[in-house]
Write an enzyme that holds these catalytic residues in place. Sequence first.
Site, PDB file in Angstrom:
ATOM      1  N   GLY A  13      21.199  59.348  65.010  1.00 10.86           N
ATOM      2  CA  GLY A  13      20.728  58.153  65.720  1.00 10.86           C
ATOM      3  C   GLY A  13      19.421  57.644  65.136  1.00 10.86           C
ATOM      4  N   ALA A  14      19.320  57.698  63.785  1.00  8.64           N
ATOM      5  CA  ALA A  14      18.040  57.393  63.129  1.00  8.64           C
ATOM      6  C   ALA A  14      17.885  55.918  62.781  1.00  8.64           C
ATOM      7  CB  ALA A  14      17.890  58.245  61.869  1.00  8.64           C
ATOM      8  N   ARG A  16      17.350  53.350  64.675  1.00  6.11           N
ATOM      9  CA  ARG A  16      16.316  52.599  65.419  1.00  6.11           C
ATOM     10  C   ARG A  16      15.668  53.498  66.459  1.00  6.11           C
ATOM     11  NH1 ARG A  16      19.321  50.639  70.234  1.00  6.11           N
ATOM     12  NH2 ARG A  16      21.539  50.763  69.793  1.00  6.11           N
ATOM     13  N   VAL A  64      28.695  61.104  66.288  1.00  8.13           N
ATOM     14  CA  VAL A  64      28.366  62.486  66.668  1.00  8.13           C
ATOM     15  C   VAL A  64      29.358  63.106  67.651  1.00  8.13           C
ATOM     16  CG1 VAL A  64      25.884  62.192  66.222  1.00  8.13           C
ATOM     17  CG2 VAL A  64      26.773  61.837  68.549  1.00  8.13           C
ATOM     18  N   ASN A  90      19.324  63.587  68.088  1.00  8.90           N
ATOM     19  CA  ASN A  90      18.650  62.519  68.845  1.00  8.90           C
ATOM     20  C   ASN A  90      19.615  61.455  69.372  1.00  8.90           C
ATOM     21  OD1 ASN A  90      16.292  60.449  69.335  1.00  8.90           O
ATOM     22  ND2 ASN A  90      17.700  59.440  67.924  1.00  8.90           N
ATOM     23  N   SER A 142      15.865  64.733  78.080  1.00 11.17           N
ATOM     24  CA  SER A 142      15.254  63.625  78.834  1.00 11.17           C
ATOM     25  C   SER A 142      14.632  64.174  80.110  1.00 11.17           C
ATOM     26  CB  SER A 142      16.310  62.589  79.203  1.00 11.17           C
ATOM     27  OG  SER A 142      15.795  61.681  80.163  1.00 11.17           O
ATOM     28  N   TYR A 155      24.266  60.669  82.727  1.00 13.33           N
ATOM     29  CA  TYR A 155      23.158  60.882  81.777  1.00 13.33           C
ATOM     30  C   TYR A 155      22.364  62.147  82.144  1.00 13.33           C
ATOM     31  CZ  TYR A 155      19.115  59.621  78.851  1.00 13.33           C
ATOM     32  OH  TYR A 155      18.116  59.618  77.907  1.00 13.33           O
ATOM     33  N   ALA A 157      23.372  64.747  83.844  1.00 10.74           N
ATOM     34  CA  ALA A 157      24.189  65.941  83.574  1.00 10.74           C
ATOM     35  C   ALA A 157      24.215  66.246  82.078  1.00 10.74           C
ATOM     36  CB  ALA A 157      25.613  65.736  84.101  1.00 10.74           C
ATOM     37  N   LYS A 159      21.948  65.527  79.833  1.00 14.84           N
ATOM     38  CA  LYS A 159      20.650  65.988  79.326  1.00 14.84           C
ATOM     39  C   LYS A 159      20.288  67.370  79.901  1.00 14.84           C
ATOM     40  CE  LYS A 159      19.722  62.503  76.598  1.00 14.84           C
ATOM     41  NZ  LYS A 159      19.635  62.663  75.150  1.00 14.84           N
TER      42      LYS A 159
HETATM   43  P1  NAP Z   1      18.410  53.740  71.162  1.00 17.41           P
HETATM   44  O1  NAP Z   1      17.301  52.812  70.762  1.00 17.41           O
HETATM   45  O2  NAP Z   1      19.545  53.190  71.937  1.00 17.41           O
HETATM   46  O3  NAP Z   1      18.933  54.470  69.845  1.00 17.41           O
HETATM   47  C1  NAP Z   1      19.981  55.402  69.898  1.00 17.41           C
HETATM   48  C2  NAP Z   1      20.506  55.616  68.495  1.00 17.41           C
HETATM   49  O4  NAP Z   1      21.636  56.502  68.586  1.00 17.41           O
HETATM   50  C3  NAP Z   1      21.013  54.321  67.867  1.00 17.41           C
HETATM   51  O5  NAP Z   1      20.624  54.283  66.507  1.00 17.41           O
HETATM   52  C4  NAP Z   1      22.501  54.438  68.048  1.00 17.41           C
HETATM   53  O6  NAP Z   1      23.274  53.762  67.090  1.00 17.41           O
HETATM   54  C5  NAP Z   1      22.712  55.920  67.865  1.00 17.41           C
HETATM   55  N1  NAP Z   1      23.999  56.341  68.382  1.00 17.41           N
HETATM   56  C6  NAP Z   1      24.562  56.039  69.585  1.00 17.41           C
HETATM   57  N2  NAP Z   1      25.774  56.584  69.704  1.00 17.41           N
HETATM   58  C7  NAP Z   1      25.998  57.262  68.539  1.00 17.41           C
HETATM   59  C8  NAP Z   1      27.078  58.045  68.048  1.00 17.41           C
HETATM   60  N3  NAP Z   1      28.190  58.229  68.762  1.00 17.41           N
HETATM   61  N4  NAP Z   1      26.968  58.597  66.824  1.00 17.41           N
HETATM   62  C9  NAP Z   1      25.861  58.398  66.064  1.00 17.41           C
HETATM   63  N5  NAP Z   1      24.808  57.668  66.467  1.00 17.41           N
HETATM   64  C10 NAP Z   1      24.879  57.111  67.697  1.00 17.41           C
HETATM   65  O7  NAP Z   1      17.863  54.954  72.023  1.00 17.41           O
HETATM   66  P2  NAP Z   1      16.435  55.667  72.063  1.00 17.41           P
HETATM   67  O8  NAP Z   1      15.717  55.140  73.233  1.00 17.41           O
HETATM   68  O9  NAP Z   1      15.802  55.650  70.714  1.00 17.41           O
HETATM   69  O10 NAP Z   1      16.915  57.145  72.437  1.00 17.41           O
HETATM   70  C11 NAP Z   1      17.010  58.196  71.495  1.00 17.41           C
HETATM   71  C12 NAP Z   1      17.231  59.500  72.241  1.00 17.41           C
HETATM   72  O11 NAP Z   1      16.157  59.715  73.152  1.00 17.41           O
HETATM   73  C13 NAP Z   1      18.509  59.509  73.095  1.00 17.41           C
HETATM   74  O12 NAP Z   1      19.087  60.788  73.062  1.00 17.41           O
HETATM   75  C14 NAP Z   1      17.980  59.212  74.482  1.00 17.41           C
HETATM   76  O13 NAP Z   1      18.824  59.697  75.492  1.00 17.41           O
HETATM   77  C15 NAP Z   1      16.659  59.946  74.443  1.00 17.41           C
HETATM   78  N6  NAP Z   1      15.700  59.464  75.433  1.00 17.41           N
HETATM   79  C16 NAP Z   1      15.246  58.185  75.417  1.00 17.41           C
HETATM   80  C17 NAP Z   1      14.346  57.773  76.385  1.00 17.41           C
HETATM   81  C18 NAP Z   1      13.785  56.380  76.415  1.00 17.41           C
HETATM   82  O14 NAP Z   1      13.070  56.070  77.371  1.00 17.41           O
HETATM   83  N7  NAP Z   1      14.052  55.534  75.453  1.00 17.41           N
HETATM   84  C19 NAP Z   1      13.917  58.670  77.358  1.00 17.41           C
HETATM   85  C20 NAP Z   1      14.402  59.964  77.353  1.00 17.41           C
HETATM   86  C21 NAP Z   1      15.298  60.359  76.381  1.00 17.41           C
HETATM   87  P3  NAP Z   1      23.702  52.197  67.270  1.00 17.41           P
HETATM   88  O15 NAP Z   1      22.531  51.420  66.782  1.00 17.41           O
HETATM   89  O16 NAP Z   1      24.880  52.098  66.391  1.00 17.41           O
HETATM   90  O17 NAP Z   1      24.028  52.008  68.708  1.00 17.41           O
END
Ligand code: NAP
Length: 247
Positions: A13-14, A16, A64, A90, A142, A155, A157, A159
């Site tokens: 998920g790198a 963005r 993934v 990630n 999370s 979500y 469950a 995490k």
């Molecule tokens: P994000 O901006 O939505 O980025 C998620 C990334 O994961 C995107 O590049 C996405 O690709 C990729 N992805 C999604 N499904 C995938 C799959 N099946 N296979 C490969 N890549 C996939 O999310 P984020 O906020 O950076 O979150 C990153 C991590 O941190 C997640 O695990 C999230 O649950 C966790 N987190 C985030 C927050 C928050 O507040 N933001 C808080 C707690 C935990 P696409 O661009 O193709 O969709």
Amino acid sequence: MTQLINQTAVITGAGRGIGQAIALKLASAGADVVCVDLKAEFCDETVQKAMSLGRKAWGVAANVSDAASVESASEQILAAAGKVDILVNNAGITKDGLLMRMSEADWDAVLDINLKGTFLFTKAFVRSFLKQRSGRIINIASVIGLIGNAGQCNYGASKAGVIGFTKSSARELASRGITVNAIAPGFIETAMTAKLGQDVREALMKQIPLGSLGQPDDVADAVLFLAGPGARYITGQVISVDGGMAM
Ligand code: NAP
């Protein structure tokens, strides 16, 4: 910073958000970075920025949640990189809704990507970590996996599952010099949280003792620590990066 020189890190998920910040943080500490996303070109920006830091960087496509896709990506990565030192699980999604109305499809999608994805990617690299008798695995959980949230049963469950997986795999792999830790971010400014309305943001802010949303770099700094020499003796832990939400 050169603490990760000659090391290779794989970040899912790198393309963005937090994943991009992690890739760039590890690259700025000297690591070569393999950026995984659904399509390799989604990582173009991350790869360009990592290369401009003087590191080797490339994008690899994988879903993934799909075992065949993960296997082929991991074979490709190990063949190209020779070895992997750091794995950051990630990639993650949300599909929020009240329990009563939550569809089985939304449950499955979130569990498949967030939890099964972490299992599949870890499994794909564990043999090489075992052979080299070293490895750092860092799973992005999370705050919701720790304290729960209405509207996020799937979500939460997934995490909480990531945290259980982290602790069990840490125990299983410790004797071979492999550490497994999790980071539990709170609310971080990314596309995932951009969709929240102003009222939700204001309500959230009241739950954050430090009084602001976090930045992707705040999470990336914790990943860098867990990947670096200073975390040699740390395994099976969950580090909260949440402005104090879960204390
Ligand atoms: P994000 O901006 O939505 O980025 C998620 C990334 O994961 C995107 O590049 C996405 O690709 C990729 N992805 C999604 N499904 C995938 C799959 N099946 N296979 C490969 N890549 C996939 O999310 P984020 O906020 O950076 O979150 C990153 C991590 O941190 C997640 O695990 C999230 O649950 C966790 N987190 C985030 C927050 C928050 O507040 N933001 C808080 C707690 C935990 P696409 O661009 O193709 O969709």
